[in-house]
Design an enzyme around this catalytic site. Structure first.
Site, mmCIF file in Angstrom:
data_model
loop_
_atom_site.group_PDB
_atom_site.id
_atom_site.type_symbol
_atom_site.label_atom_id
_atom_site.label_comp_id
_atom_site.label_asym_id
_atom_site.label_seq_id
_atom_site.Cartn_x
_atom_site.Cartn_y
_atom_site.Cartn_z
ATOM 1 N N ASP A 41 9.813 47.166 42.711
ATOM 2 C CA ASP A 41 10.167 48.583 42.677
ATOM 3 C C ASP A 41 9.457 49.241 43.858
ATOM 4 O O ASP A 41 8.256 49.515 43.817
ATOM 5 C CB ASP A 41 9.712 49.182 41.339
ATOM 6 C CG ASP A 41 9.958 50.683 41.262
ATOM 7 O OD1 ASP A 41 10.199 51.298 42.313
ATOM 8 O OD2 ASP A 41 9.885 51.226 40.153
ATOM 9 N N LYS A 81 13.744 57.929 46.809
ATOM 10 C CA LYS A 81 12.904 58.845 47.584
ATOM 11 C C LYS A 81 13.286 58.919 49.069
ATOM 12 O O LYS A 81 14.231 59.593 49.416
ATOM 13 C CB LYS A 81 11.434 58.482 47.382
ATOM 14 C CG LYS A 81 11.050 58.593 45.879
ATOM 15 C CD LYS A 81 9.591 58.755 45.664
ATOM 16 C CE LYS A 81 9.198 58.629 44.200
ATOM 17 N NZ LYS A 81 9.055 59.869 43.486
ATOM 18 N N TYR A 112 5.102 52.436 36.859
ATOM 19 C CA TYR A 112 6.121 53.353 36.351
ATOM 20 C C TYR A 112 7.430 53.052 37.061
ATOM 21 O O TYR A 112 7.467 52.947 38.283
ATOM 22 C CB TYR A 112 5.686 54.803 36.629
ATOM 23 C CG TYR A 112 6.678 55.842 36.167
ATOM 24 C CD1 TYR A 112 6.819 56.143 34.811
ATOM 25 C CD2 TYR A 112 7.469 56.527 37.083
ATOM 26 C CE1 TYR A 112 7.729 57.103 34.384
ATOM 27 C CE2 TYR A 112 8.384 57.493 36.658
ATOM 28 C CZ TYR A 112 8.506 57.767 35.316
ATOM 29 O OH TYR A 112 9.399 58.721 34.883
HETATM 30 N N1 HOZ Z 1 7.697 60.612 38.659
HETATM 31 C C1 HOZ Z 1 7.109 61.410 39.662
HETATM 32 C C2 HOZ Z 1 5.662 61.112 39.813
HETATM 33 N N2 HOZ Z 1 5.313 59.777 39.934
HETATM 34 C C3 HOZ Z 1 7.233 62.872 39.379
HETATM 35 C C4 HOZ Z 1 8.530 63.434 39.749
HETATM 36 C C5 HOZ Z 1 8.551 64.951 39.727
HETATM 37 O O1 HOZ Z 1 7.956 65.577 38.865
HETATM 38 O O2 HOZ Z 1 9.174 65.507 40.601
#
Ligand code: HOZ
Length: 425
Positions: free
Chosen positions: A237, A265, A142
């Site tokens: 990534d 992050k 992802y």
């Molecule tokens: N894309 C995030 C999980 N892999 C979730 C982000 C969120 O919901 O804060």
């Protein structure tokens, strides 16, 4: 009705699905997600007053836990001088320098506002630099929600079984070739089929959006070699793994240097941030040095820079990652032992500060194999762990996280609850 259920209903009136990011909605469950009121260290508290030991940590950024005094102090002091200038400021250099010093593959770095933006920009840069259009990505990885990367993606789209998304033109998605992670042959075939038009191979070097999946021996080196050979770029990534599995991320741990690295992050210490960086020759193609356009009103935002700088400062000490590693090992090894005593088949994958659990006897190397694990059992497990006050990632397509402050005492507390829950499910 619980307070969270009530708030969830109210939220749905004004916010699609009641949430601002789909995986938070607990779509797979018959109860509302806890609405969180505050966080302190490794603990979060919901509006009912329930206390949870947090292994989600805002999906990874909070490696120093919630509301760390040093991070708060940096944000407060910075905010007092203004929250955004849209003009250069010294804090941007400070954080950029730290990233360049700590991440092996980065000589220059551009700040953006999210992981999505970071990968979207890195892909544009790869296309601009190589003059090629196609991107090879790995099924189940992802990379945020930009159009061309919502192809067979992990995380929310995998959980919701959305292979692509309405709104992404087929012509656009057609520029992305999705191949299984850990499958060298599929990469070779894609290079053969689209010879000379592959701008980049893009991947989470250790995927964490289909649970944690580890690379087979030599796989990352194979990707490094083939991209070099075919004049394509290799993009890691490391939005999740950067500053988490090691200070310099997977590229440090496995000693493989990509051409471009995407971060997010942890480098924002819990504030919205992203960054992409690489070697100077590639990065010089970015405007205003080069012609590949990329911009942002809030990019390099002082609050995010200050929180990121304070967080990275806390990660400087040599022993930080050794401790994170030994705590993660302790937790996951004990989890394996407890499951084996109870004769419950599990695969637990981990790197320092990062882990996930699959209920299956088989080894898991790709998204296809994740699809075959027992998700029903996982749902029961997750729900009971939550009821016991252990806040884990709610899907087999996500990973859980440890902070520097998950001490032995809290790990033993978790294991006690885990033992109880395995007995019950
Ligand atoms: N894309 C995030 C999980 N892999 C979730 C982000 C969120 O919901 O804060």
């Amino acid at each position: 009705m619980t307070k969270s259920a009530d708030l969830f209903q109210k939220a749905k009136k004004y916010i699609p699905g009641g949430v601002n990011s789909p995986v938070r909605s607990y779509g797979d469950f018959d109860f509302a997600p806890p609405f969180i009121k505050k966080g302190e260290g490794v603990w979060i508290y919901d509006v009912e007053g329930n206390k949870y030991l947090d292994y989600v940590l805002s999906w990874g950024p909070l490696i120093v836990g919630h509301a760390h005094p040093k991070v708060l102090q940096a944000v407060r002091e910075t905010a007092a001088k203004g929250t955004s200038f849209g003009a250069p400021a010294e804090l941007e250099i400070d954080l950029a320098r730290m990233i360049v010093e700590m991440v092996p593959g980065i000589d220059k770095v551009r700040m953006v506002n999210s992981g999505t933006e970071s990968v979207m920009s890195a892909v544009r840069l790869a296309r601009g630099y190589t003059g090629k259009d196609k991107i090879i990505k790995m099924t189940g990885c992802y990379h945020g929600h930009s159009d061309g990367l919502l192809v067979e993606a992990g995380s929310g789209p995998a959980e919701l079984s959305i292979p692509g998304s309405p709104g992404v033109p087929a012509s656009y998605a057609g520029e992305t070739i999705s191949v299984p992670y850990n499958d060298r042959q599929a990469v070779k075939e894609a290079f053969t089929e689209f010879n000379n038009d592959i701008a980049a191979v893009l991947l989470e070097p250790v995927p964490a959006n289909m649970g944690v999946i580890l690379p087979r021996d030599g796989y990352l080196q194979f990707l490094r070699d083939i991209t070099k050979d075919r004049d394509s770029l290799l993009i890691f990534d490391e939005v999740i793994t950067g500053f988490r599995v090691a200070r310099g991320g997977v590229q440090e741990l496995y000693d493989i240097q990509p051409d471009l690295t995407c971060l997010g992050k942890i480098i924002g210490g819990g504030l919205p941030v992203g960054a992409f960086g690489g070697n100077s020759s590639v990065m010089s193609e970015i405007a205003p040095e080069g012609a590949v356009y990329q911009a942002g009103t809030l990019s390099g935002n002082p609050l995010a820079m200050a929180a990121g700088k304070a967080t990275l400062n806390l990660l400087r000490k040599d022993e930080v990652y050794e401790e994170l590693s030994s705590r993660t090992d302790y937790l996951t090894e004990q989890m394996k032992k407890i499951a084996s005593v109870k004769d419950i088949p599990v695969q637990i994958h981990s790197l320092p500060g990062l882990f996930s659990l699959f209920f299956t006897e088989q080894k898991v190397y790709s998204r296809q194999e994740v699809k075959q694990v027992d998700r029903e059992l996982f749902r029961k497990y997750f729900k009971k762990m939550l009821a016991e006050g252990i806040y884990l990632a709610p899907s087999v397509f996500e990973s859980s996280f440890l902070s520097l402050y998950h001490e032995r005492e809290q790990l033993d507390y978790t294991l006690e609850k885990y033992r109880k829950v395995l007995r019950e499910i």
